[in-house]
Motif scaffolding. Structure first.
Motif, PDB file in Angstrom:
ATOM      1  N   ASP A   1     -36.845  35.589  13.942  1.00 23.75           N
ATOM      2  CA  ASP A   1     -37.238  36.886  14.394  1.00 23.75           C
ATOM      3  C   ASP A   1     -35.838  37.686  14.738  1.00 23.75           C
ATOM      4  OD1 ASP A   1     -39.812  36.332  13.427  1.00 23.75           O
ATOM      5  OD2 ASP A   1     -40.390  35.913  15.526  1.00 23.75           O
ATOM      6  N   ILE A   2     -35.188  36.901  15.629  1.00 27.50           N
ATOM      7  CA  ILE A   2     -34.045  37.560  16.362  1.00 27.50           C
ATOM      8  C   ILE A   2     -33.059  37.808  15.207  1.00 27.50           C
ATOM      9  CG2 ILE A   2     -32.417  37.242  17.875  1.00 27.50           C
ATOM     10  CD1 ILE A   2     -34.423  35.621  19.443  1.00 27.50           C
ATOM     11  N   LYS A   3     -32.726  36.915  14.403  1.00 24.75           N
ATOM     12  CA  LYS A   3     -31.657  37.074  13.276  1.00 24.75           C
ATOM     13  C   LYS A   3     -32.025  38.078  12.377  1.00 24.75           C
ATOM     14  CE  LYS A   3     -29.918  32.606  13.379  1.00 24.75           C
ATOM     15  NZ  LYS A   3     -29.625  31.252  12.526  1.00 24.75           N
ATOM     16  N   SER A   4     -33.839  38.420  12.128  1.00 24.92           N
ATOM     17  CA  SER A   4     -33.902  39.354  11.143  1.00 24.92           C
ATOM     18  C   SER A   4     -33.679  40.727  11.773  1.00 24.92           C
ATOM     19  CB  SER A   4     -35.453  39.092  11.110  1.00 24.92           C
ATOM     20  OG  SER A   4     -35.761  40.180  10.078  1.00 24.92           O
ATOM     21  N   VAL A   5     -34.009  40.903  12.990  1.00 24.81           N
ATOM     22  CA  VAL A   5     -33.504  42.331  13.756  1.00 24.81           C
ATOM     23  C   VAL A   5     -31.836  42.500  13.674  1.00 24.81           C
ATOM     24  CG1 VAL A   5     -33.685  43.518  15.932  1.00 24.81           C
ATOM     25  CG2 VAL A   5     -35.581  42.174  15.107  1.00 24.81           C
ATOM     26  N   LEU A   6     -31.188  41.298  13.972  1.00 24.73           N
ATOM     27  CA  LEU A   6     -29.903  41.681  13.904  1.00 24.73           C
ATOM     28  C   LEU A   6     -29.391  42.133  12.386  1.00 24.73           C
ATOM     29  CD1 LEU A   6     -28.592  38.822  16.222  1.00 24.73           C
ATOM     30  CD2 LEU A   6     -28.662  41.113  16.787  1.00 24.73           C
ATOM     31  N   ARG A   7     -30.012  41.499  11.395  1.00 26.02           N
ATOM     32  CA  ARG A   7     -29.676  41.848  10.018  1.00 26.02           C
ATOM     33  C   ARG A   7     -30.066  43.383   9.981  1.00 26.02           C
ATOM     34  NH1 ARG A   7     -31.361  36.694   9.051  1.00 26.02           N
ATOM     35  NH2 ARG A   7     -33.321  37.452   8.208  1.00 26.02           N
ATOM     36  N   ARG A   8     -31.015  43.397  10.121  1.00 26.86           N
ATOM     37  CA  ARG A   8     -31.787  44.884   9.982  1.00 26.86           C
ATOM     38  C   ARG A   8     -30.658  46.053  11.017  1.00 26.86           C
ATOM     39  NH1 ARG A   8     -37.444  44.878  12.036  1.00 26.86           N
ATOM     40  NH2 ARG A   8     -37.219  47.052  11.976  1.00 26.86           N
ATOM     41  N   LEU A   9     -30.087  45.659  11.797  1.00 20.35           N
ATOM     42  CA  LEU A   9     -29.309  46.418  12.585  1.00 20.35           C
ATOM     43  C   LEU A   9     -27.852  46.369  11.814  1.00 20.35           C
ATOM     44  CD1 LEU A   9     -30.182  45.679  16.237  1.00 20.35           C
ATOM     45  CD2 LEU A   9     -30.366  48.059  15.019  1.00 20.35           C
ATOM     46  N   GLY A  10     -27.700  45.728  10.508  1.00 16.13           N
ATOM     47  CA  GLY A  10     -26.319  45.724   9.964  1.00 16.13           C
ATOM     48  C   GLY A  10     -25.429  44.810  10.293  1.00 16.13           C
ATOM     49  N   VAL A  11     -25.727  43.693  11.058  1.00 20.26           N
ATOM     50  CA  VAL A  11     -25.035  42.670  11.731  1.00 20.26           C
ATOM     51  C   VAL A  11     -24.773  41.866  10.342  1.00 20.26           C
ATOM     52  CG1 VAL A  11     -24.498  40.717  13.168  1.00 20.26           C
ATOM     53  CG2 VAL A  11     -25.419  42.785  13.991  1.00 20.26           C
ATOM     54  N   LYS A  12     -23.311  41.488  10.026  1.00 22.40           N
ATOM     55  CA  LYS A  12     -23.101  40.399   8.837  1.00 22.40           C
ATOM     56  C   LYS A  12     -23.361  39.122   9.385  1.00 22.40           C
ATOM     57  CE  LYS A  12     -20.661  43.521   6.179  1.00 22.40           C
ATOM     58  NZ  LYS A  12     -21.712  44.621   6.302  1.00 22.40           N
ATOM     59  N   THR A  13     -24.107  38.326   8.364  1.00 22.97           N
ATOM     60  CA  THR A  13     -24.358  36.904   8.897  1.00 22.97           C
ATOM     61  C   THR A  13     -22.933  36.065   8.755  1.00 22.97           C
ATOM     62  OG1 THR A  13     -25.016  36.420   6.777  1.00 22.97           O
ATOM     63  CG2 THR A  13     -26.533  37.002   7.998  1.00 22.97           C
ATOM     64  N   SER A  14     -22.129  36.517   8.233  1.00 22.83           N
ATOM     65  CA  SER A  14     -20.745  35.945   7.998  1.00 22.83           C
ATOM     66  C   SER A  14     -20.033  35.987   9.295  1.00 22.83           C
ATOM     67  CB  SER A  14     -19.906  36.180   6.994  1.00 22.83           C
ATOM     68  OG  SER A  14     -19.824  37.732   7.105  1.00 22.83           O
ATOM     69  N   ASN A  15     -20.389  37.044  10.138  1.00 21.53           N
ATOM     70  CA  ASN A  15     -19.758  37.089  11.515  1.00 21.53           C
ATOM     71  C   ASN A  15     -20.018  36.064  12.520  1.00 21.53           C
ATOM     72  OD1 ASN A  15     -18.757  38.063  14.015  1.00 21.53           O
ATOM     73  ND2 ASN A  15     -18.614  39.916  13.328  1.00 21.53           N
ATOM     74  N   GLN A  16     -19.149  35.373  13.067  1.00 27.23           N
ATOM     75  CA  GLN A  16     -19.363  34.261  13.915  1.00 27.23           C
ATOM     76  C   GLN A  16     -20.255  34.673  15.319  1.00 27.23           C
ATOM     77  OE1 GLN A  16     -18.724  30.973  13.603  1.00 27.23           O
ATOM     78  NE2 GLN A  16     -20.139  30.734  15.346  1.00 27.23           N
ATOM     79  N   GLY A  17     -20.070  35.963  15.502  1.00 23.60           N
ATOM     80  CA  GLY A  17     -20.889  36.739  16.711  1.00 23.60           C
ATOM     81  C   GLY A  17     -22.378  36.729  16.248  1.00 23.60           C
ATOM     82  N   TYR A  18     -22.584  36.574  15.123  1.00 23.79           N
ATOM     83  CA  TYR A  18     -23.879  36.839  14.674  1.00 23.79           C
ATOM     84  C   TYR A  18     -24.803  35.569  15.247  1.00 23.79           C
ATOM     85  CZ  TYR A  18     -27.986  36.110  11.542  1.00 23.79           C
ATOM     86  OH  TYR A  18     -29.187  36.091  10.938  1.00 23.79           O
ATOM     87  N   GLN A  19     -24.256  34.426  15.080  1.00 24.16           N
ATOM     88  CA  GLN A  19     -24.813  33.205  15.587  1.00 24.16           C
ATOM     89  C   GLN A  19     -24.822  33.203  17.226  1.00 24.16           C
ATOM     90  OE1 GLN A  19     -26.609  31.063  13.715  1.00 24.16           O
ATOM     91  NE2 GLN A  19     -25.954  31.735  11.920  1.00 24.16           N
ATOM     92  N   TYR A  20     -23.754  33.611  17.831  1.00 24.68           N
ATOM     93  CA  TYR A  20     -23.553  33.699  19.267  1.00 24.68           C
ATOM     94  C   TYR A  20     -24.663  34.686  19.956  1.00 24.68           C
ATOM     95  CZ  TYR A  20     -18.842  31.704  18.397  1.00 24.68           C
ATOM     96  OH  TYR A  20     -17.875  30.938  18.160  1.00 24.68           O
ATOM     97  N   THR A  21     -24.618  35.826  18.990  1.00 23.11           N
ATOM     98  CA  THR A  21     -25.722  36.749  19.804  1.00 23.11           C
ATOM     99  C   THR A  21     -27.314  36.406  19.614  1.00 23.11           C
ATOM    100  OG1 THR A  21     -24.083  38.511  18.932  1.00 23.11           O
ATOM    101  CG2 THR A  21     -26.104  39.129  19.575  1.00 23.11           C
ATOM    102  N   ALA A  22     -27.526  35.728  18.526  1.00 25.01           N
ATOM    103  CA  ALA A  22     -28.693  35.394  18.348  1.00 25.01           C
ATOM    104  C   ALA A  22     -29.392  34.398  19.089  1.00 25.01           C
ATOM    105  CB  ALA A  22     -29.000  34.891  16.834  1.00 25.01           C
ATOM    106  N   TYR A  23     -28.508  33.314  19.344  1.00 29.25           N
ATOM    107  CA  TYR A  23     -28.798  32.379  20.254  1.00 29.25           C
ATOM    108  C   TYR A  23     -29.106  32.917  21.770  1.00 29.25           C
ATOM    109  CZ  TYR A  23     -28.597  27.716  22.302  1.00 29.25           C
ATOM    110  OH  TYR A  23     -28.766  26.570  22.929  1.00 29.25           O
TER     111      TYR A  23
END
Length: 129
Positions: free
Chosen positions: A6-28
């Motif tokens: 759910d968290i990752k889905s919201v981040l993607r909807r906000l335009g965060v690229k899944t290839s960015n390492q910070g994506y994983q850090y932020t979701a976690y």
């Protein structure tokens, strides 16, 4: 209660690229903060450390990558979702700690709405003894 997907889905909807390492850090980090609000009191000494341990990196790398994610989110085209996250306001770009607080509040509000929907769709259920 709170799911990482759910968290990752919201981040993607906000335009965060899944290839960015910070994506994983932020979701976690959001997931950890939702599970333990105290981790936000000393973000550098608790939350960043926990994320760094999970991803085998340094807390400085975690902080920098999350800052990059927050910067990219504040440049998003999804203004409607961003306004919802900010509880109806469009605010200037927050610091990482403020961002985590906003995200936690958003997911808590979302969870309350979902809980009240479930309760209202199932009124008057009584258990028999």
């Amino acid at each position: 209660m709170y799911e990482i997907d759910d968290i990752k889905s919201v981040l993607r909807r906000l335009g965060v690229k899944t290839s960015n390492q910070g994506y994983q850090y932020t979701a976690y980090g959001i997931l950890l903060a939702l599970k333990n609000k105290d981790s936000l009191a000393y973000i550098t000494k608790s939350l960043y450390i926990d994320i760094a341990i999970e991803f085998h990196t340094s807390w400085k790398c975690v902080e920098r990558n999350i800052r990059t994610i927050v910067d990219s989110i504040w440049k998003t085209d999804n203004v409607e979702l961003l306004t919802q996250i900010c509880n109806g306001n469009r605010i200037p770009r927050p610091a990482n700690k403020e961002f985590f607080n906003l995200m936690c509040q958003y997911f808590e509000r979302k969870s309350l709405k979902e809980t009240s929907k479930k309760e209202s769709s199932n009124p008057g259920r009584c258990s028999q003894t």
